[in-house]
Design a protein around this motif. Structure first.
Motif, PDB file in Angstrom:
ATOM      1  N   SER A   6       7.227  -0.818  -3.206  1.00 29.56           N
ATOM      2  CA  SER A   6       5.977  -1.573  -3.361  1.00 29.56           C
ATOM      3  C   SER A   6       5.622  -2.290  -2.072  1.00 29.56           C
ATOM      4  N   PRO A   7       4.358  -2.234  -1.663  1.00 22.63           N
ATOM      5  CA  PRO A   7       3.951  -2.903  -0.428  1.00 22.63           C
ATOM      6  C   PRO A   7       3.840  -4.408  -0.634  1.00 22.63           C
ATOM      7  N   PHE A   8       3.851  -5.155   0.456  1.00 23.94           N
ATOM      8  CA  PHE A   8       3.599  -6.590   0.388  1.00 23.94           C
ATOM      9  C   PHE A   8       2.205  -6.846  -0.184  1.00 23.94           C
ATOM     10  N   GLY A   9       2.064  -7.939  -0.900  1.00 25.02           N
ATOM     11  CA  GLY A   9       0.745  -8.382  -1.363  1.00 25.02           C
ATOM     12  C   GLY A   9       0.491  -8.091  -2.826  1.00 25.02           C
ATOM     13  N   LEU A  10      -0.753  -8.300  -3.225  1.00 24.06           N
ATOM     14  CA  LEU A  10      -1.168  -8.085  -4.615  1.00 24.06           C
ATOM     15  C   LEU A  10      -1.011  -6.604  -4.951  1.00 24.06           C
ATOM     16  N   GLU A  11      -0.110  -6.281  -5.899  1.00 28.71           N
ATOM     17  CA  GLU A  11       0.183  -4.850  -6.089  1.00 28.71           C
ATOM     18  C   GLU A  11       0.348  -4.429  -7.541  1.00 28.71           C
ATOM     19  N   ALA A  12       0.328  -5.338  -8.493  1.00 33.37           N
ATOM     20  CA  ALA A  12       0.535  -4.913  -9.879  1.00 33.37           C
ATOM     21  C   ALA A  12      -0.297  -5.715 -10.855  1.00 33.37           C
TER      22      ALA A  12
END
Length: 239
Positions: free
Chosen positions: A76-82
């Protein structure tokens, strides 16, 4: 605090901090958010929460120097992701998603320690996760709170900056309508055309998918909060 209102509710948004939870927490505290204490899940991940009325923002990661806990978040990348939707019956949600043709894992129990009235207790959740995500670029799952009192405590909801609730989530996609319809199918709602894109109307907020021909995969872009005085502003993730 939690009650079914007919239309699917949004539960929480995940900001992925990977192995930088300790380093990034002060960034949120400087913005005036009161964070929950760091907790470690039975699955090995760790988090701190920004608890709001009926929803929350989860800062999710794993201990520094350790390999990424949980295969599903390792890349999962850094930041808002889910995006996490709420369910009151995990088995029924599992069956609905399976019947809709999604690849869904069996219901899983998630636990972590929490403080309640000065005592350490176990916060417990049932989660419905996808074996294959419905959309590339946006992780999503469903969560049932078995111990909501462990999350929505008055002291955690008292933010110095006046933050009260999640108002809106924005995403960008080259096929805005298709992405919105896919999100709506997951949530069990119907899309609505809105402002050069499409809205996924949930019981307690809207997810807006904006047309962006340059977005190679769908991406979550901003999280808008509402303060006690009604003012709106976007969350600065620091990432």
């Amino acid at each position: 605090m939690l009650h079914s209102v007919g239309r699917t509710e949004f539960d929480h948004a995940v900001v992925m901090v990977r192995d930088r939870l300790d380093a990034l927490a002060p960034h949120y505290e400087r913005q005036g958010f009161h964070l929950s204490d760091k907790a470690v899940h039975n699955l090995g991940s760790c988090n701190r929460l920004i608890v709001l009325e009926g929803t929350y923002v989860e800062l999710l990661g794993w201990p520094p120097g350790a390999p990424p806990a949980r295969k599903e978040i390792a890349d999962s990348p850094f930041g808002l992701e889910a995006l996490v939707f709420r369910t009151y019956d995990a088995e029924a949600t599992y069956k609905r998603l399976q019947d809709a043709g999604f690849a869904v894992n069996p219901v899983q129990e998630l636990t972590r320690p929490a403080m309640l009235d000065g005592q350490e207790v176990q916060a417990r959740f049932h989660t419905v996760r996808f074996a294959e995500q419905p959309l590339p670029g946006i992780r999503m799952y469903f969560c049932r709170h078995l111990t909501p009192e462990c999350v929505w405590s008055p002291e955690l909801m008292a933010h110095p900056n006046g933050a009260r609730s999640l108002h809106r989530i924005d995403a960008r996609a080259a096929d805005a309508r298709g992405v919105a319809e896919r999100l709506a199918l997951v949530a069990g709602v119907t899309v609505e055309a809105a402002n050069g894109g499409w809205d996924v109307p949930l019981a307690n907020l809207r997810i807006h998918v904006q047309q962006d021909d340059t977005a190679q995969t769908p991406v979550l872009s901003t999280l808008t909060l509402e303060n006690r005085d009604g003012a709106h502003y976007t969350l600065d993730t620091g990432l």
